[in-house]
Design a protein around this motif. Sequence first.
Motif, PDB file in Angstrom:
ATOM      1  N   UNK A 118       1.725  -2.963  -5.489  1.00  0.00           N
ATOM      2  CA  UNK A 118       0.919  -2.410  -6.587  1.00  0.00           C
ATOM      3  C   UNK A 118       0.097  -3.538  -7.202  1.00  0.00           C
ATOM      4  N   UNK A 119      -1.221  -3.418  -7.137  1.00  0.00           N
ATOM      5  CA  UNK A 119      -2.089  -4.509  -7.589  1.00  0.00           C
ATOM      6  C   UNK A 119      -2.276  -4.507  -9.110  1.00  0.00           C
ATOM      7  N   UNK A 163      -4.528  -3.363 -11.038  1.00  0.00           N
ATOM      8  CA  UNK A 163      -5.878  -3.647 -11.534  1.00  0.00           C
ATOM      9  C   UNK A 163      -6.816  -2.469 -11.296  1.00  0.00           C
ATOM     10  N   UNK A 164      -6.234  -1.295 -11.032  1.00  0.00           N
ATOM     11  CA  UNK A 164      -7.046  -0.126 -10.757  1.00  0.00           C
ATOM     12  C   UNK A 164      -7.331   0.085  -9.285  1.00  0.00           C
ATOM     13  N   UNK A 165      -6.944  -0.882  -8.445  1.00  0.00           N
ATOM     14  CA  UNK A 165      -7.150  -0.755  -7.002  1.00  0.00           C
ATOM     15  C   UNK A 165      -5.984  -0.010  -6.367  1.00  0.00           C
ATOM     16  N   UNK A 166      -6.191   0.460  -5.136  1.00  0.00           N
ATOM     17  CA  UNK A 166      -5.144   1.195  -4.437  1.00  0.00           C
ATOM     18  C   UNK A 166      -3.954   0.297  -4.127  1.00  0.00           C
ATOM     19  N   UNK A 167      -2.763   0.908  -4.144  1.00  0.00           N
ATOM     20  CA  UNK A 167      -1.572   0.198  -3.695  1.00  0.00           C
ATOM     21  C   UNK A 167      -1.693  -0.063  -2.195  1.00  0.00           C
ATOM     22  N   UNK A 168      -1.232  -1.229  -1.776  1.00  0.00           N
ATOM     23  CA  UNK A 168      -1.375  -1.647  -0.382  1.00  0.00           C
ATOM     24  C   UNK A 168      -0.042  -1.486   0.331  1.00  0.00           C
ATOM     25  N   UNK A 169      -0.053  -0.779   1.457  1.00  0.00           N
ATOM     26  CA  UNK A 169       1.155  -0.625   2.258  1.00  0.00           C
ATOM     27  C   UNK A 169       1.421  -1.934   3.002  1.00  0.00           C
TER      28      UNK A 169
END
Length: 306
Positions: free
Chosen positions: A178-179, A181-187
């Motif tokens: 979970x970043x 910062x409003x960006x998508x979570x990265x798998x």
Amino acid sequence: MGNKCNVIKDILPLYVEDMVSADTREFVREHLAHCETCHAEFEHMQKPAGFIPNADLVPLRRIKKGLFMKRLQIIFFTAILVCAIAAVAFGILTSPKFFPYSDRLLNVTEGSNGEIIVTFDKNVTGYSCTETFDPETETEIYRINAWTTTWDLYWSDRGKQNMVIPTDRERKIQIFYAQNDGSEDVLIYGFNENMEENEVTLPRLILLPYFLLAVFALVILVILHWLFRKKPVVLVWLDRLILFPISYIAAHLCLKGIRFMTYSPQRDFCLLLLITVLFYFTMIMGKYLYKGKIRNSQKDDGSGYR
């Protein structure tokens, strides 16, 4: 009693203190040798004076006690104020600064027993992990984030951070970064079977309702203060209550400014409550000391006119 005795009695205090001339001393000594009355007065003067309680000492003791209590109040006020400032500084310096995802930020490996090991970059000084379970796909979903703080950057060395996630071979596992910062979570581990796009971890607005509640309470208390302005007993309690929402608003502005979103709600809310309580007692003590100063000034002015 003759005139000579009257003269001797006037001289005796000086004679006792040895503050007379040699001729006067001889004159007094000769008289004392023959006059029992003056000799008795002389002996009485030579005895140490007994302590006679004076009613004037009672006000002095009261003043001394008042000064001591005032000194304690000032020390207490200063201590609480310092604690409040320290709590605000601590909250700002330890506020997490989340890292966006990058290939250098972390490394995911599998251990010999099947556990998943996440090793973070040396700049990471803290992390958190939340776990959920999707019953439809029987998948354990982990979301982790990583951060550092101003305090850690300059005054602390926590060493390299890593975390271990135990696994169950019978269940699927997905790990997202979970970043924050409003960006998508990265798998970062596992296979995303059901979602075309990753989710976005959003900040919580948990602080906004409490801030609005404090503002609302402040408005209500101000209105009540105006309505009961002629009832001193009620005003005493309203004056005390009105300081609490003011303390909370001041604590929020000092710690978060005009921002109400947070990715760490539990931490921020606990800090806000702590700072609010410290601000509240600081205001109570400051108000009490200020009123005491005004009363003393009025007494001094009154005595001056007399």
